[in-house]
Design a protein around this motif. Structure first.
Motif, PDB file in Angstrom:
ATOM      1  N   ALA A  94       3.147   3.744 -10.767  1.00 36.04           N
ATOM      2  CA  ALA A  94       1.709   3.520 -10.979  1.00 36.04           C
ATOM      3  C   ALA A  94       0.980   3.238  -9.664  1.00 36.04           C
ATOM      4  O   ALA A  94      -0.229   3.460  -9.562  1.00 36.04           O
ATOM      5  N   ARG A  95       1.714   2.740  -8.656  1.00 36.80           N
ATOM      6  CA  ARG A  95       1.045   2.493  -7.375  1.00 36.80           C
ATOM      7  C   ARG A  95       0.792   3.783  -6.599  1.00 36.80           C
ATOM      8  O   ARG A  95       0.021   3.793  -5.658  1.00 36.80           O
ATOM      9  N   GLN A  96       1.459   4.863  -7.038  1.00 35.94           N
ATOM     10  CA  GLN A  96       1.194   6.166  -6.406  1.00 35.94           C
ATOM     11  C   GLN A  96       0.055   6.850  -7.171  1.00 35.94           C
ATOM     12  O   GLN A  96       0.202   7.952  -7.691  1.00 35.94           O
ATOM     13  N   VAL A 127      -0.198  -2.555 -16.147  1.00 37.21           N
ATOM     14  CA  VAL A 127       0.062  -1.428 -15.243  1.00 37.21           C
ATOM     15  C   VAL A 127      -0.827  -1.563 -14.014  1.00 37.21           C
ATOM     16  O   VAL A 127      -1.990  -1.953 -14.116  1.00 37.21           O
ATOM     17  N   HIS A 128      -0.277  -1.235 -12.867  1.00 40.76           N
ATOM     18  CA  HIS A 128      -1.069  -1.276 -11.636  1.00 40.76           C
ATOM     19  C   HIS A 128      -2.230  -0.281 -11.734  1.00 40.76           C
ATOM     20  O   HIS A 128      -2.049   0.851 -12.154  1.00 40.76           O
ATOM     21  N   GLY A 129      -3.407  -0.711 -11.320  1.00 40.16           N
ATOM     22  CA  GLY A 129      -4.573   0.181 -11.340  1.00 40.16           C
ATOM     23  C   GLY A 129      -5.152   0.283 -12.736  1.00 40.16           C
ATOM     24  O   GLY A 129      -4.619  -0.265 -13.696  1.00 40.16           O
ATOM     25  N   PRO A 165      -4.709 -12.113  -4.725  1.00 44.52           N
ATOM     26  CA  PRO A 165      -4.223 -11.937  -3.354  1.00 44.52           C
ATOM     27  C   PRO A 165      -4.785 -10.686  -2.676  1.00 44.52           C
ATOM     28  O   PRO A 165      -4.534 -10.455  -1.499  1.00 44.52           O
ATOM     29  N   ASP A 166      -5.527  -9.888  -3.431  1.00 41.52           N
ATOM     30  CA  ASP A 166      -6.255  -8.748  -2.847  1.00 41.52           C
ATOM     31  C   ASP A 166      -7.354  -8.340  -3.823  1.00 41.52           C
ATOM     32  O   ASP A 166      -7.400  -8.828  -4.971  1.00 41.52           O
ATOM     33  N   LEU A 167      -8.222  -7.452  -3.374  1.00 42.91           N
ATOM     34  CA  LEU A 167      -9.362  -7.086  -4.218  1.00 42.91           C
ATOM     35  C   LEU A 167      -8.917  -6.412  -5.509  1.00 42.91           C
ATOM     36  O   LEU A 167      -9.541  -6.556  -6.557  1.00 42.91           O
ATOM     37  N   HIS A 188      -8.771 -11.399   1.084  1.00 38.17           N
ATOM     38  CA  HIS A 188      -9.052 -10.029   1.545  1.00 38.17           C
ATOM     39  C   HIS A 188      -7.832  -9.520   2.307  1.00 38.17           C
ATOM     40  O   HIS A 188      -7.502 -10.024   3.365  1.00 38.17           O
ATOM     41  N   LYS A 189      -7.185  -8.539   1.711  1.00 40.47           N
ATOM     42  CA  LYS A 189      -5.919  -8.034   2.242  1.00 40.47           C
ATOM     43  C   LYS A 189      -6.062  -6.574   2.645  1.00 40.47           C
ATOM     44  O   LYS A 189      -6.754  -5.809   1.977  1.00 40.47           O
ATOM     45  N   THR A 190      -5.393  -6.204   3.712  1.00 40.66           N
ATOM     46  CA  THR A 190      -5.305  -4.789   4.090  1.00 40.66           C
ATOM     47  C   THR A 190      -3.835  -4.435   4.126  1.00 40.66           C
ATOM     48  O   THR A 190      -3.031  -5.175   4.709  1.00 40.66           O
ATOM     49  N   ARG A 191      -3.478  -3.328   3.467  1.00 38.84           N
ATOM     50  CA  ARG A 191      -2.072  -2.903   3.530  1.00 38.84           C
ATOM     51  C   ARG A 191      -1.885  -2.027   4.753  1.00 38.84           C
ATOM     52  O   ARG A 191      -2.572  -1.024   4.943  1.00 38.84           O
ATOM     53  N   VAL A 192      -0.938  -2.436   5.604  1.00 38.85           N
ATOM     54  CA  VAL A 192      -0.670  -1.697   6.843  1.00 38.85           C
ATOM     55  C   VAL A 192       0.376  -0.617   6.570  1.00 38.85           C
ATOM     56  O   VAL A 192       0.291   0.499   7.082  1.00 38.85           O
ATOM     57  N   SER A 193       1.376  -0.934   5.758  1.00 35.88           N
ATOM     58  CA  SER A 193       2.445   0.010   5.403  1.00 35.88           C
ATOM     59  C   SER A 193       3.037  -0.485   4.088  1.00 35.88           C
ATOM     60  O   SER A 193       2.690  -1.572   3.621  1.00 35.88           O
ATOM     61  N   PRO A 194       3.970   0.280   3.473  1.00 35.90           N
ATOM     62  CA  PRO A 194       4.547  -0.204   2.211  1.00 35.90           C
ATOM     63  C   PRO A 194       5.195  -1.587   2.341  1.00 35.90           C
ATOM     64  O   PRO A 194       5.382  -2.281   1.352  1.00 35.90           O
ATOM     65  N   ARG A 195       5.558  -1.988   3.556  1.00 34.46           N
ATOM     66  CA  ARG A 195       6.232  -3.286   3.717  1.00 34.46           C
ATOM     67  C   ARG A 195       5.393  -4.326   4.445  1.00 34.46           C
ATOM     68  O   ARG A 195       5.844  -5.443   4.651  1.00 34.46           O
ATOM     69  N   VAL A 214      -2.315 -14.908  -8.555  1.00 36.31           N
ATOM     70  CA  VAL A 214      -1.875 -14.006  -9.630  1.00 36.31           C
ATOM     71  C   VAL A 214      -1.950 -12.555  -9.177  1.00 36.31           C
ATOM     72  O   VAL A 214      -2.935 -12.115  -8.600  1.00 36.31           O
ATOM     73  N   ASP A 215      -0.862 -11.833  -9.419  1.00 35.14           N
ATOM     74  CA  ASP A 215      -0.831 -10.408  -9.077  1.00 35.14           C
ATOM     75  C   ASP A 215      -0.155  -9.666 -10.215  1.00 35.14           C
ATOM     76  O   ASP A 215       0.465 -10.276 -11.087  1.00 35.14           O
ATOM     77  N   ASP A 216      -0.263  -8.338 -10.203  1.00 35.37           N
ATOM     78  CA  ASP A 216       0.444  -7.592 -11.244  1.00 35.37           C
ATOM     79  C   ASP A 216       1.940  -7.603 -10.984  1.00 35.37           C
ATOM     80  O   ASP A 216       2.740  -7.696 -11.907  1.00 35.37           O
ATOM     81  N   MET A 217       2.331  -7.546  -9.698  1.00 36.52           N
ATOM     82  CA  MET A 217       3.763  -7.527  -9.382  1.00 36.52           C
ATOM     83  C   MET A 217       4.025  -8.198  -8.046  1.00 36.52           C
ATOM     84  O   MET A 217       3.145  -8.280  -7.184  1.00 36.52           O
ATOM     85  N   ILE A 218       5.241  -8.690  -7.908  1.00 36.11           N
ATOM     86  CA  ILE A 218       5.708  -9.151  -6.602  1.00 36.11           C
ATOM     87  C   ILE A 218       6.833  -8.196  -6.228  1.00 36.11           C
ATOM     88  O   ILE A 218       7.855  -8.132  -6.913  1.00 36.11           O
ATOM     89  N   SER A 219       6.626  -7.457  -5.162  1.00 37.08           N
ATOM     90  CA  SER A 219       7.637  -6.485  -4.753  1.00 37.08           C
ATOM     91  C   SER A 219       8.413  -7.042  -3.565  1.00 37.08           C
ATOM     92  O   SER A 219       9.403  -7.750  -3.734  1.00 37.08           O
ATOM     93  N   THR A 220       7.942  -6.815  -2.337  1.00 39.01           N
ATOM     94  CA  THR A 220       8.632  -7.384  -1.164  1.00 39.01           C
ATOM     95  C   THR A 220       8.219  -8.827  -0.917  1.00 39.01           C
ATOM     96  O   THR A 220       8.833  -9.515  -0.105  1.00 39.01           O
ATOM     97  N   GLY A 221       7.135  -9.254  -1.556  1.00 41.92           N
ATOM     98  CA  GLY A 221       6.628 -10.610  -1.330  1.00 41.92           C
ATOM     99  C   GLY A 221       5.659 -10.699  -0.156  1.00 41.92           C
ATOM    100  O   GLY A 221       5.114 -11.774   0.127  1.00 41.92           O
ATOM    101  N   ALA A 222       5.412  -9.570   0.526  1.00 38.06           N
ATOM    102  CA  ALA A 222       4.524  -9.586   1.708  1.00 38.06           C
ATOM    103  C   ALA A 222       3.113 -10.016   1.326  1.00 38.06           C
ATOM    104  O   ALA A 222       2.468 -10.788   2.046  1.00 38.06           O
ATOM    105  N   THR A 223       2.621  -9.545   0.193  1.00 44.89           N
ATOM    106  CA  THR A 223       1.263  -9.883  -0.252  1.00 44.89           C
ATOM    107  C   THR A 223       1.135 -11.378  -0.502  1.00 44.89           C
ATOM    108  O   THR A 223       0.164 -12.018  -0.089  1.00 44.89           O
ATOM    109  N   ILE A 224       2.133 -11.941  -1.180  1.00 46.03           N
ATOM    110  CA  ILE A 224       2.093 -13.379  -1.487  1.00 46.03           C
ATOM    111  C   ILE A 224       2.189 -14.195  -0.205  1.00 46.03           C
ATOM    112  O   ILE A 224       1.446 -15.170  -0.015  1.00 46.03           O
TER     113      ILE A 224
HETATM  114  C1  R5P Z   1      -0.722  -3.886  -4.721  1.00 44.50           C
HETATM  115  O1  R5P Z   1      -1.915  -3.672  -4.674  1.00 44.50           O
HETATM  116  C2  R5P Z   1      -0.093  -4.660  -5.828  1.00 44.50           C
HETATM  117  O2  R5P Z   1      -1.038  -5.152  -6.719  1.00 44.50           O
HETATM  118  C3  R5P Z   1       0.734  -5.801  -5.277  1.00 44.50           C
HETATM  119  O3  R5P Z   1      -0.117  -6.686  -4.587  1.00 44.50           O
HETATM  120  C4  R5P Z   1       1.775  -5.296  -4.324  1.00 44.50           C
HETATM  121  O4  R5P Z   1       2.362  -4.143  -4.821  1.00 44.50           O
HETATM  122  C5  R5P Z   1       2.817  -6.333  -4.064  1.00 44.50           C
HETATM  123  O5  R5P Z   1       3.735  -5.781  -3.182  1.00 44.50           O
HETATM  124  P1  R5P Z   1       4.439  -6.683  -2.082  1.00 44.50           P
HETATM  125  O6  R5P Z   1       5.067  -7.830  -2.809  1.00 44.50           O
HETATM  126  O7  R5P Z   1       5.458  -5.759  -1.462  1.00 44.50           O
HETATM  127  O8  R5P Z   1       3.407  -7.101  -1.100  1.00 44.50           O
END
Ligand code: R5P
Length: 308
Positions: A94-96, A127-129, A165-167, A188-195, A214-224
Protein backbone atom coordinates in the motif's frame (compact mmCIF):
# COMPACT_ATOMS: atom_id res chain seq x y z
CA UNK A 1 -24.17 -20.92 3.74
CA UNK A 2 -21.61 -22.93 5.66
CA UNK A 3 -18.84 -20.80 7.17
CA UNK A 4 -15.22 -21.80 6.60
CA UNK A 5 -12.16 -19.89 7.87
CA UNK A 6 -8.79 -20.88 6.43
CA UNK A 7 -5.49 -19.47 7.60
CA UNK A 8 -2.42 -18.93 5.47
CA UNK A 9 1.00 -19.23 7.07
CA UNK A 10 1.34 -15.50 7.85
CA UNK A 11 -0.50 -15.41 11.18
CA UNK A 12 -2.28 -18.63 12.25
CA UNK A 13 -2.69 -17.30 15.82
CA UNK A 14 -4.89 -14.44 14.61
CA UNK A 15 -6.95 -16.88 12.53
CA UNK A 16 -7.34 -19.05 15.64
CA UNK A 17 -8.57 -16.02 17.58
CA UNK A 18 -11.12 -15.29 14.86
CA UNK A 19 -12.28 -18.91 14.80
CA UNK A 20 -12.65 -18.93 18.59
CA UNK A 21 -14.75 -15.77 18.38
CA UNK A 22 -16.93 -17.36 15.70
CA UNK A 23 -17.19 -20.64 17.62
CA UNK A 24 -15.76 -22.76 14.83
CA UNK A 25 -12.55 -24.69 14.18
CA UNK A 26 -10.12 -23.42 11.54
CA UNK A 27 -10.53 -25.23 8.22
CA UNK A 28 -8.09 -27.94 7.23
CA UNK A 29 -5.36 -27.00 4.79
CA UNK A 30 -1.75 -27.94 4.11
CA UNK A 31 0.87 -25.27 3.52
CA UNK A 32 4.38 -26.04 2.39
CA UNK A 33 6.80 -25.83 -0.47
CA UNK A 34 7.67 -27.91 -3.49
CA UNK A 35 11.31 -29.03 -3.72
CA UNK A 36 12.10 -26.05 -5.96
CA UNK A 37 10.77 -23.61 -3.36
CA UNK A 38 7.39 -22.80 -4.93
CA UNK A 39 4.66 -22.44 -2.32
CA UNK A 40 2.26 -25.39 -2.21
CA UNK A 41 -1.21 -25.29 -0.66
CA UNK A 42 -3.85 -28.00 -0.41
CA UNK A 43 -7.28 -27.13 0.94
CA UNK A 44 -8.42 -30.22 2.81
CA UNK A 45 -11.66 -28.67 4.05
CA UNK A 46 -14.75 -29.31 1.92
CA UNK A 47 -15.66 -25.81 0.67
CA UNK A 48 -18.25 -26.53 -2.06
CA UNK A 49 -21.08 -24.04 -1.63
CA UNK A 50 -19.35 -22.51 1.43
CA UNK A 51 -18.75 -18.91 2.53
CA UNK A 52 -14.95 -18.93 2.83
CA UNK A 53 -12.75 -16.42 4.68
CA UNK A 54 -9.02 -16.55 4.03
CA UNK A 55 -6.99 -14.92 6.81
CA UNK A 56 -3.60 -13.70 5.63
CA UNK A 57 -1.90 -10.43 6.64
CA UNK A 58 0.82 -9.60 4.13
CA UNK A 59 3.69 -9.18 6.58
CA UNK A 60 7.25 -10.04 5.54
CA UNK A 61 7.88 -11.82 3.24
CA UNK A 62 4.98 -9.99 1.58
CA UNK A 63 5.52 -11.55 -1.83
CA UNK A 64 5.35 -15.13 -0.49
CA UNK A 65 2.32 -14.39 1.68
CA UNK A 66 0.52 -12.75 -1.24
CA UNK A 67 1.15 -15.71 -3.54
CA UNK A 68 0.05 -18.15 -0.83
CA UNK A 69 -3.19 -16.17 -0.38
CA UNK A 70 -3.81 -16.28 -4.13
CA UNK A 71 -3.13 -20.02 -4.26
CA UNK A 72 -5.58 -20.62 -1.37
CA UNK A 73 -8.22 -18.52 -3.12
CA UNK A 74 -7.67 -20.34 -6.40
CA UNK A 75 -7.92 -23.72 -4.68
CA UNK A 76 -11.20 -22.71 -3.00
CA UNK A 77 -12.64 -21.37 -6.25
CA UNK A 78 -11.82 -24.60 -8.09
CA UNK A 79 -13.28 -26.61 -5.19
CA UNK A 80 -16.61 -24.83 -5.62
CA UNK A 81 -16.67 -22.21 -2.82
CA UNK A 82 -19.75 -20.00 -3.15
CA UNK A 83 -18.07 -16.83 -1.88
CA UNK A 84 -14.42 -16.15 -1.07
CA UNK A 85 -13.38 -13.25 1.15
CA UNK A 86 -9.75 -12.27 1.68
CA UNK A 87 -9.19 -10.99 5.21
CA UNK A 88 -5.91 -9.12 4.84
CA UNK A 89 -5.40 -7.33 8.17
CA UNK A 90 -2.14 -5.79 6.94
CA UNK A 91 -2.20 -4.90 3.25
CA UNK A 92 1.41 -4.75 2.07
CA UNK A 93 2.37 -2.81 -1.07
CA UNK A 94 0.00 0.00 0.00
CA UNK A 95 2.96 2.35 0.48
CA UNK A 96 3.79 1.89 -3.21
CA UNK A 97 0.76 4.00 -4.05
CA UNK A 98 2.48 6.56 -6.23
CA UNK A 99 5.51 6.72 -8.43
CA UNK A 100 8.17 8.83 -6.75
CA UNK A 101 10.65 8.32 -9.58
CA UNK A 102 10.64 7.33 -13.22
CA UNK A 103 10.72 3.56 -13.58
CA UNK A 104 8.79 2.71 -10.40
CA UNK A 105 5.59 0.59 -10.47
CA UNK A 106 2.27 1.22 -8.72
CA UNK A 107 2.59 -1.70 -6.31
CA UNK A 108 -0.61 -0.91 -4.43
CA UNK A 109 -2.73 -1.18 -7.58
CA UNK A 110 -0.92 -4.34 -8.69
CA UNK A 111 -1.49 -6.13 -5.36
CA UNK A 112 -5.17 -5.11 -5.42
CA UNK A 113 -5.50 -6.35 -9.02
CA UNK A 114 -4.05 -9.74 -8.10
CA UNK A 115 -6.27 -10.17 -5.05
CA UNK A 116 -9.35 -8.95 -6.95
CA UNK A 117 -8.70 -11.57 -9.62
CA UNK A 118 -9.32 -14.44 -7.20
CA UNK A 119 -11.71 -13.32 -4.45
CA UNK A 120 -15.22 -11.88 -4.25
CA UNK A 121 -14.54 -9.45 -1.40
CA UNK A 122 -11.48 -8.08 0.38
CA UNK A 123 -11.21 -6.76 3.94
CA UNK A 124 -8.19 -4.88 5.30
CA UNK A 125 -7.40 -2.81 8.38
CA UNK A 126 -5.89 0.68 8.52
CA UNK A 127 -4.41 0.61 5.06
CA UNK A 128 -1.69 3.13 4.30
CA UNK A 129 -3.03 6.04 2.24
CA UNK A 130 -6.60 6.76 1.31
CA UNK A 131 -6.90 5.23 -2.16
CA UNK A 132 -7.10 1.52 -1.40
CA UNK A 133 -10.80 1.11 -2.11
CA UNK A 134 -10.32 2.50 -5.59
CA UNK A 135 -7.57 0.00 -6.43
CA UNK A 136 -9.78 -3.07 -5.89
CA UNK A 137 -12.19 -4.18 -8.58
CA UNK A 138 -14.17 -6.26 -6.04
CA UNK A 139 -15.96 -4.80 -3.00
CA UNK A 140 -13.40 -3.71 -0.42
CA UNK A 141 -14.05 -3.12 3.28
CA UNK A 142 -11.52 -0.87 5.00
CA UNK A 143 -11.75 -1.34 8.77
CA UNK A 144 -9.97 0.48 11.58
CA UNK A 145 -8.29 -0.73 14.75
CA UNK A 146 -8.22 2.79 16.23
CA UNK A 147 -11.18 2.26 18.62
CA UNK A 148 -9.50 -0.89 19.98
CA UNK A 149 -6.19 0.96 20.42
CA UNK A 150 -8.01 3.90 22.03
CA UNK A 151 -9.73 1.58 24.50
CA UNK A 152 -6.32 0.24 25.52
CA UNK A 153 -4.85 3.74 25.95
CA UNK A 154 -7.75 5.62 27.46
CA UNK A 155 -7.24 7.26 30.87
CA UNK A 156 -3.75 5.86 31.43
CA UNK A 157 -1.53 8.89 30.82
CA UNK A 158 -1.56 12.44 32.25
CA UNK A 159 -2.27 15.40 29.91
CA UNK A 160 -2.07 13.41 26.70
CA UNK A 161 -1.54 14.96 23.27
CA UNK A 162 -2.01 12.71 20.25
CA UNK A 163 0.80 13.26 17.77
CA UNK A 164 0.97 12.45 14.07
CA UNK A 165 4.61 11.65 13.24
CA UNK A 166 4.06 13.01 9.71
CA UNK A 167 1.40 14.81 7.72
CA UNK A 168 0.12 11.51 6.31
CA UNK A 169 -0.90 10.46 9.82
CA UNK A 170 -2.73 13.71 10.65
CA UNK A 171 -6.24 12.33 10.06
CA UNK A 172 -5.44 9.23 12.10
CA UNK A 173 -4.19 11.43 14.96
CA UNK A 174 -7.35 13.52 14.81
CA UNK A 175 -9.49 10.38 14.95
CA UNK A 176 -7.56 9.00 17.93
CA UNK A 177 -7.59 12.41 19.59
CA UNK A 178 -11.39 12.46 19.29
CA UNK A 179 -11.64 8.97 20.79
CA UNK A 180 -9.35 9.94 23.69
CA UNK A 181 -10.74 13.44 24.05
CA UNK A 182 -7.19 14.79 23.68
CA UNK A 183 -5.67 17.60 21.58
CA UNK A 184 -3.48 16.77 18.60
CA UNK A 185 -0.15 17.86 17.16
CA UNK A 186 1.77 17.00 14.02
CA UNK A 187 5.47 16.47 13.34
CA UNK A 188 6.78 17.62 9.99
CA UNK A 189 8.74 14.77 8.48
CA UNK A 190 10.58 14.36 5.20
CA UNK A 191 11.47 10.90 3.97
CA UNK A 192 15.02 10.85 2.64
CA UNK A 193 15.08 7.15 1.67
CA UNK A 194 13.17 3.96 2.60
CA UNK A 195 15.35 3.76 5.73
CA UNK A 196 15.96 7.42 6.56
CA UNK A 197 13.71 10.29 7.58
CA UNK A 198 14.21 13.82 8.82
CA UNK A 199 11.85 15.61 11.21
CA UNK A 200 12.14 19.32 11.83
CA UNK A 201 9.33 20.78 13.86
CA UNK A 202 6.03 20.01 15.49
CA UNK A 203 2.82 21.99 15.00
CA UNK A 204 0.58 22.07 18.07
CA UNK A 205 1.08 22.39 21.81
CA UNK A 206 3.12 19.54 23.28
CA UNK A 207 5.09 21.23 26.09
CA UNK A 208 4.49 19.50 29.42
CA UNK A 209 2.15 16.95 27.84
CA UNK A 210 2.44 13.19 27.38
CA UNK A 211 2.76 12.49 23.65
CA UNK A 212 0.85 9.54 22.22
CA UNK A 213 2.41 9.12 18.79
CA UNK A 214 0.10 7.30 16.39
CA UNK A 215 0.96 5.89 12.98
CA UNK A 216 -0.49 3.26 10.69
CA UNK A 217 2.66 1.13 10.98
CA UNK A 218 6.06 0.96 12.57
CA UNK A 219 8.50 -0.48 10.08
CA UNK A 220 12.17 0.38 10.71
CA UNK A 221 11.22 2.72 13.55
CA UNK A 222 12.97 5.68 11.84
CA UNK A 223 9.77 7.75 11.80
CA UNK A 224 9.14 7.20 15.51
CA UNK A 225 12.74 7.90 16.43
CA UNK A 226 12.69 11.22 14.56
CA UNK A 227 9.33 12.19 16.06
CA UNK A 228 10.45 11.47 19.63
CA UNK A 229 13.53 13.65 19.17
CA UNK A 230 11.47 16.58 17.89
CA UNK A 231 8.90 16.16 20.68
CA UNK A 232 11.58 16.24 23.36
CA UNK A 233 13.13 19.32 21.72
CA UNK A 234 9.66 20.90 21.99
CA UNK A 235 9.64 20.15 25.76
CA UNK A 236 7.06 17.37 25.83
CA UNK A 237 7.15 15.04 28.82
CA UNK A 238 9.95 12.47 28.62
CA UNK A 239 7.47 9.58 28.70
CA UNK A 240 6.38 9.00 25.11
CA UNK A 241 3.72 6.46 24.17
CA UNK A 242 3.74 5.00 20.67
CA UNK A 243 0.82 3.24 19.07
CA UNK A 244 0.24 1.83 15.61
CA UNK A 245 -2.02 -0.70 13.96
CA UNK A 246 0.76 -2.65 12.28
CA UNK A 247 3.91 -3.64 14.16
CA UNK A 248 6.14 -4.65 11.27
CA UNK A 249 9.25 -3.93 13.35
CA UNK A 250 11.85 -4.79 10.70
CA UNK A 251 15.59 -4.18 10.41
CA UNK A 252 16.48 -3.60 14.04
CA UNK A 253 13.35 -1.58 14.86
CA UNK A 254 12.95 -3.38 18.18
CA UNK A 255 16.45 -2.38 19.35
CA UNK A 256 16.01 1.11 17.93
CA UNK A 257 12.74 1.70 19.78
CA UNK A 258 14.17 0.01 22.88
CA UNK A 259 16.95 2.61 23.00
CA UNK A 260 14.40 5.46 22.97
CA UNK A 261 13.15 4.53 26.44
CA UNK A 262 9.50 4.73 25.38
CA UNK A 263 6.97 4.58 28.18
CA UNK A 264 4.69 2.24 26.22
CA UNK A 265 4.43 0.69 22.74
CA UNK A 266 0.93 -0.48 21.86
CA UNK A 267 0.23 -2.20 18.55
CA UNK A 268 -2.52 -4.42 17.24
CA UNK A 269 -1.98 -8.09 16.45
CA UNK A 270 -2.61 -7.55 12.73
CA UNK A 271 0.87 -9.06 12.37
CA UNK A 272 2.73 -11.51 14.58
CA UNK A 273 5.03 -9.63 16.98
CA UNK A 274 7.79 -11.65 18.62
CA UNK A 275 8.42 -11.07 22.32
CA UNK A 276 11.74 -9.36 23.01
CA UNK A 277 13.66 -8.38 26.12
CA UNK A 278 14.67 -5.16 24.34
CA UNK A 279 11.17 -3.80 23.93
CA UNK A 280 7.97 -4.43 25.83
CA UNK A 281 5.18 -4.36 23.24
CA UNK A 282 1.57 -4.36 24.39
CA UNK A 283 -0.66 -6.19 21.92
CA UNK A 284 -4.29 -5.29 21.28
CA UNK A 285 -6.22 -7.98 19.45
CA UNK A 286 -8.20 -7.14 16.34
CA UNK A 287 -9.79 -10.59 16.32
CA UNK A 288 -13.03 -9.17 17.84
CA UNK A 289 -13.16 -6.52 15.08
CA UNK A 290 -12.71 -9.14 12.36
CA UNK A 291 -15.23 -11.49 13.99
CA UNK A 292 -17.79 -8.70 14.04
CA UNK A 293 -17.03 -7.86 10.40
CA UNK A 294 -17.46 -11.49 9.34
CA UNK A 295 -20.74 -11.79 11.28
CA UNK A 296 -22.12 -8.67 9.62
CA UNK A 297 -20.93 -9.67 6.14
CA UNK A 298 -22.75 -12.97 6.56
CA UNK A 299 -25.87 -11.22 7.84
CA UNK A 300 -25.78 -8.58 5.11
CA UNK A 301 -25.50 -5.88 7.78
CA UNK A 302 -23.68 -2.56 7.44
CA UNK A 303 -20.07 -2.23 8.60
CA UNK A 304 -20.25 1.55 8.83
CA UNK A 305 -19.06 1.97 12.42
CA UNK A 306 -16.18 -0.49 11.90
CA UNK A 307 -14.79 1.39 8.93
CA UNK A 308 -11.65 3.57 8.76
C1 R5P B 1 4.72 6.35 6.11
O1 R5P B 1 4.22 7.37 5.69
C2 R5P B 1 4.03 5.47 7.10
O2 R5P B 1 2.83 6.02 7.53
C3 R5P B 1 4.93 5.22 8.30
O3 R5P B 1 5.19 6.44 8.94
C4 R5P B 1 6.23 4.61 7.87
O4 R5P B 1 6.01 3.65 6.90
C5 R5P B 1 6.96 4.02 9.03
O5 R5P B 1 8.14 3.48 8.55
P1 R5P B 1 9.46 3.52 9.42
O6 R5P B 1 9.13 2.89 10.73
O7 R5P B 1 10.45 2.71 8.62
O8 R5P B 1 9.89 4.94 9.54
Amino acid sequence: MRLVVLSGSAHPALAEGICTGLGIAAGARELGRFPDGEPRVVVGEPVRGADVYLVQPLGPPADCHLVELLLLADACRRAGAARITAIVPYLAFARQDRRHAEGEPHGARLAADLISARVDLAVAVDVHGSGAEGYFSVPFEHLTALPALAAALSGRFPDPVVVAPDLGAARRAEALGALLDAPTACVHKTRVSPREVQARLVSGEVAGRTPIVVDDMISTGATIEAAVRVLHEASSRDEVIVTATHGLLVEGAVARLGRLGLARVVVSDSLPVARSAQLDVELVSIAPLLVEAIRRLRAGAALTDLRA
